[in-house]
Design an enzyme around this catalytic site. Structure first.
Site, PDB file in Angstrom:
ATOM      1  N   ASN A  11       0.869  -1.179   0.000  1.00  6.03           N
ATOM      2  CA  ASN A  11       0.000   0.000   0.000  1.00  6.03           C
ATOM      3  C   ASN A  11       0.903   1.224   0.000  1.00  6.03           C
ATOM      4  O   ASN A  11       1.509   1.549   1.016  1.00  6.03           O
ATOM      5  CB  ASN A  11      -0.902  -0.024   1.244  1.00  6.03           C
ATOM      6  CG  ASN A  11      -1.742   1.243   1.357  1.00  6.03           C
ATOM      7  OD1 ASN A  11      -1.788   2.057   0.433  1.00  6.03           O
ATOM      8  ND2 ASN A  11      -2.411   1.397   2.496  1.00  6.03           N
ATOM      9  N   LYS A  13       0.060   4.263  -0.309  1.00  7.77           N
ATOM     10  CA  LYS A  13      -0.569   5.477   0.264  1.00  7.77           C
ATOM     11  C   LYS A  13      -0.298   6.653  -0.677  1.00  7.77           C
ATOM     12  O   LYS A  13      -0.285   6.462  -1.884  1.00  7.77           O
ATOM     13  CB  LYS A  13      -0.051   5.695   1.692  1.00  7.77           C
ATOM     14  CG  LYS A  13      -0.197   4.406   2.537  1.00  7.77           C
ATOM     15  CD  LYS A  13       0.061   4.586   3.991  1.00  7.77           C
ATOM     16  CE  LYS A  13      -0.134   3.244   4.701  1.00  7.77           C
ATOM     17  NZ  LYS A  13      -0.009   3.334   6.150  1.00  7.77           N
ATOM     18  N   HIS A 101      -9.472   1.267   4.934  1.00  6.34           N
ATOM     19  CA  HIS A 101      -8.192   1.416   5.639  1.00  6.34           C
ATOM     20  C   HIS A 101      -8.405   2.371   6.817  1.00  6.34           C
ATOM     21  O   HIS A 101      -9.190   3.311   6.728  1.00  6.34           O
ATOM     22  CB  HIS A 101      -7.139   1.969   4.675  1.00  6.34           C
ATOM     23  CG  HIS A 101      -5.755   1.927   5.247  1.00  6.34           C
ATOM     24  ND1 HIS A 101      -5.305   2.877   6.145  1.00  6.34           N
ATOM     25  CD2 HIS A 101      -4.741   1.053   5.070  1.00  6.34           C
ATOM     26  CE1 HIS A 101      -4.067   2.562   6.497  1.00  6.34           C
ATOM     27  NE2 HIS A 101      -3.699   1.475   5.858  1.00  6.34           N
ATOM     28  N   GLU A 103      -6.737   4.743   7.865  1.00  6.60           N
ATOM     29  CA  GLU A 103      -6.513   6.169   7.545  1.00  6.60           C
ATOM     30  C   GLU A 103      -7.746   6.774   6.898  1.00  6.60           C
ATOM     31  O   GLU A 103      -8.085   7.928   7.131  1.00  6.60           O
ATOM     32  CB  GLU A 103      -5.262   6.301   6.660  1.00  6.60           C
ATOM     33  CG  GLU A 103      -4.001   6.082   7.473  1.00  6.60           C
ATOM     34  CD  GLU A 103      -2.831   5.505   6.694  1.00  6.60           C
ATOM     35  OE1 GLU A 103      -2.826   5.536   5.455  1.00  6.60           O
ATOM     36  OE2 GLU A 103      -1.907   4.985   7.367  1.00  6.60           O
ATOM     37  N   GLU A 173      -5.163  -4.764  10.658  1.00  6.86           N
ATOM     38  CA  GLU A 173      -4.096  -3.791  10.876  1.00  6.86           C
ATOM     39  C   GLU A 173      -4.327  -3.053  12.192  1.00  6.86           C
ATOM     40  O   GLU A 173      -5.143  -2.123  12.245  1.00  6.86           O
ATOM     41  CB  GLU A 173      -4.069  -2.763   9.741  1.00  6.86           C
ATOM     42  CG  GLU A 173      -3.798  -3.352   8.378  1.00  6.86           C
ATOM     43  CD  GLU A 173      -3.233  -2.310   7.411  1.00  6.86           C
ATOM     44  OE1 GLU A 173      -2.153  -2.552   6.883  1.00  6.86           O
ATOM     45  OE2 GLU A 173      -3.872  -1.259   7.217  1.00  6.86           O
ATOM     46  N   GLY A 179       2.881   2.428  10.643  1.00  6.79           N
ATOM     47  CA  GLY A 179       3.846   3.511  10.465  1.00  6.79           C
ATOM     48  C   GLY A 179       4.584   3.888  11.730  1.00  6.79           C
ATOM     49  O   GLY A 179       5.212   4.944  11.800  1.00  6.79           O
ATOM     50  N   SER A 219       3.729  -2.128  10.208  1.00  7.00           N
ATOM     51  CA  SER A 219       5.190  -2.200  10.353  1.00  7.00           C
ATOM     52  C   SER A 219       5.767  -3.568   9.987  1.00  7.00           C
ATOM     53  O   SER A 219       6.675  -4.063  10.656  1.00  7.00           O
ATOM     54  CB  SER A 219       5.611  -1.788  11.768  1.00  7.00           C
ATOM     55  OG  SER A 219       5.202  -0.448  12.018  1.00  7.00           O
ATOM     56  N   GLY A 241       5.075   1.390   4.553  1.00 13.70           N
ATOM     57  CA  GLY A 241       6.402   1.987   4.355  1.00 13.70           C
ATOM     58  C   GLY A 241       7.403   1.100   3.635  1.00 13.70           C
ATOM     59  O   GLY A 241       8.074   1.551   2.689  1.00 13.70           O
TER      60      GLY A 241
END
Ligand code: 13P
Length: 255
Positions: A11, A13, A101, A103, A173, A179, A219, A241
């Site tokens: 992902n 982002k 998600h 976010e 998640e 992150g 992570s 990430g």
């Protein structure tokens, strides 16, 4: 028992413009080698502006990479400024679409009801939702993890047929692990993914629960991927990430 091919999804982002995206998949393609050698399926979820570029590259070079998206609306078309429809994604041969998600839930107000509408719309267009769930740190500390996750799964699967449920992907998640460099321990991740599978069994039956794929996200790095993915109820990873760098992402795929 159903065999579940692990799915490892990157992902991206709001990272990588279309030039950077192209360079990243080209490098990833080189590092992954032949599709036949891979034991897993790999998807990349790029920003909308990159999708056409990636579609062309993946198809022309027959890369062992599947095109994914991060979000969409549930309507086919209409006056929804800024939104993209599932039909538009399907036209680009997008296969997996991330839905709900954390976010999007936390920063853009996506509700369980919207997540459910999107799941149904994505399925109706022949694509596969990667439906996300997960708890905040406060919820975890209050012992509410299982209830939160089970509630999100139940709400998201409302009205989805058992056969369709069996084909979809659910990503667990924990929000506090996204992150932050903090990862759920393999035992904790396994325990909550088992709750997800049990919830699927309750709403859609044992067959659907045996074939639904459950990813862990938060992570995930080359160093912790193997232990997480060795857990019986973890069928892959949703990577943020570490998926931006082709070498790190390939390291996770090849864990
Ligand atoms: P990180 O891997 O950066 O923690 O992000 C996880 C995530 O949100 C993937 O969707």
């Amino acid at each position: 028992m159903a065999t579940r091919t692990p799915l490892i999804s990157g992902n991206w982002k709001m990272h990588h413009n279309h030039f950077e995206a192209l360079a990243t998949v080209q490098k990833l393609n080189y590092l992954l080698g032949e599709e036949e050698d891979l034991q897993v399926e790999v998807s990349v979820h790029a920003p909308f502006t990159d999708l056409r570029t990636l579609q062309t590259a993946i198809e022309q070079d027959k890369m062992p990479i599947v095109l994914g998206a991060q979000h969409c609306h549930w309507e086919e078309k209409g006056a929804f400024t800024g939104e993209v429809s599932p039909a538009m994604l399907a036209k680009l041969n997008v296969r997996y679409v991330i839905v709900g998600h954390s976010e999007r839930r936390e920063l853009f107000g996506e509700s369980d009801e919207w997540v459910n509408k999107k799941v149904l719309a994505i399925l109706a267009h022949g694509m596969v939702p990667i439906m996300c769930c997960g708890e905040t740190l406060d919820e975890r500390d209050a012992g509410q993890t299982d209830a939160k996750v089970a509630g999100q799964v139940r709400a998201g699967l409302e009205g989805v047929s058992p056969a369709q449920v069996g084909g979809l992907v659910i990503a667990y998640e924990p929000i506090w692990a996204i992150g932050t460099g903090r990862t759920a321990s393999a035992e904790d991740a396994q325990a909550t993914c088992a709750v997800v599978r049990r919830t699927v069994a309750e709403v859609a039956g044992e067959d659907a629960a045996a074939s639904v794929r459950i990813q862990y996200g938060g992570s995930v790095k080359p160093a912790n991927a193997a232990e997480l993915m060795a857990q019986p109820d973890i069928d892959g990873a949703l990577v943020g990430g570490a998926s931006l760098d082709a070498a790190d992402f390939a390291g996770i795929v090849r864990h």
